[in-house]
Design a protein around this motif. Structure first.
Motif, PDB file in Angstrom:
ATOM      1  N   LEU A  55    -123.986   2.163 -18.427  1.00 39.73           N
ATOM      2  CA  LEU A  55    -123.685   2.919 -17.216  1.00 39.73           C
ATOM      3  C   LEU A  55    -122.189   2.824 -16.903  1.00 39.73           C
ATOM      4  O   LEU A  55    -121.645   1.740 -16.799  1.00 39.73           O
ATOM      5  N   GLU A  74    -120.902   3.848  -9.139  1.00 42.00           N
ATOM      6  CA  GLU A  74    -121.576   3.187 -10.243  1.00 42.00           C
ATOM      7  C   GLU A  74    -123.052   3.377 -10.011  1.00 42.00           C
ATOM      8  O   GLU A  74    -123.499   3.435  -8.881  1.00 42.00           O
ATOM      9  N   HIS A  79    -129.304   6.738 -13.951  1.00 47.35           N
ATOM     10  CA  HIS A  79    -129.072   6.854 -15.384  1.00 47.35           C
ATOM     11  C   HIS A  79    -128.245   8.076 -15.747  1.00 47.35           C
ATOM     12  O   HIS A  79    -127.825   8.213 -16.894  1.00 47.35           O
ATOM     13  N   HIS A  81    -125.371   8.294 -14.866  1.00 47.50           N
ATOM     14  CA  HIS A  81    -124.052   7.700 -15.088  1.00 47.50           C
ATOM     15  C   HIS A  81    -123.927   7.078 -16.477  1.00 47.50           C
ATOM     16  O   HIS A  81    -122.962   6.391 -16.763  1.00 47.50           O
ATOM     17  N   GLU A  82    -124.896   7.337 -17.344  1.00 47.67           N
ATOM     18  CA  GLU A  82    -124.728   6.997 -18.755  1.00 47.67           C
ATOM     19  C   GLU A  82    -123.704   7.942 -19.373  1.00 47.67           C
ATOM     20  O   GLU A  82    -123.195   7.696 -20.452  1.00 47.67           O
TER      21      GLU A  82
END
Length: 188
Positions: A55, A74, A79, A81-82
């Motif tokens: 991430l 963050e 997910h 932010h993968e």
């Protein structure tokens, strides 16, 4: 004027394509505030040991006179932010919202509403639902939901009970923001 920009990549290889996207997004910031001093964007892959599910974290720092806007995006549970592009997009979206709020505050455009409590009585409940209506002293009918009743008082309310209610205009008419039951003292 072009926003002075610094881009930092931490725990990951620099990406010219991602940096180009960041520069384009930073250039758009001028549309929301014309007095930006500088902008610093940090993109970080905090957990190098993961091969899947890594991430990314994006931090956007916008420095303006009389206050700065700092946003970190963050997604430990997000997910999306993968993908570092999504983390950067989300961080810039949040930075724009905060920058707009900052500019409104400086202009004095922020409205401060003091809640006005009115007296009323429970007019009716909708059978099998978690809402009902309050009739105020002025004869106005106000929608209220279980979530607007202070504490856990919804289940103890009965038709005719007196309440204090803070009202705002909703999409479908007046609605209660907060409902405080008026408790009567029992005679000893």
């Amino acid at each position: 004027m072009t926003v002075p920009l610094q881009v930092t990549f931490k725990d990951m290889d620099p990406s010219p394509a991602l940096e180009s996207r960041i520069r384009a997004k930073a250039a758009r910031l001028e549309r929301f505030a014309d007095d930006i001093l500088r902008c610093h964007v940090i993109v970080e892959a905090p957990h190098r040991h993961h091969h899947q599910g890594r991430l990314y974290r994006a931090r956007v720092e916008v420095f303006v006179p009389r206050g700065d806007v700092i946003v970190t995006r963050e997604g430990p549970l997000n997910h999306a932010h993968e993908d570092p592009y999504v983390a950067v997009r989300d961080a810039f979206d949040a930075a724009i919202r905060q920058l707009e709020d900052h500019v409104r505050r400086l202009r004095g455009d922020v409205k401060h509403h003091e809640p006005v409590m009115r007296r009323g009585r429970i007019a009716r409940f909708i059978a099998g639902e978690d809402y009902g209506f309050i009739e105020t002293e002025g004869g106005e009918e106000v929608y209220f939901h279980r979530n607007s009743v202070a504490g856990d008082g919804f289940d103890r309310l009965r038709v005719g009970d007196e309440v204090h209610v803070s009202v705002e205009e909703g999409e479908k008419g007046p609605q209660a923001v907060v409902v405080h039951p008026v408790h009567r003292r029992s005679a000893d």
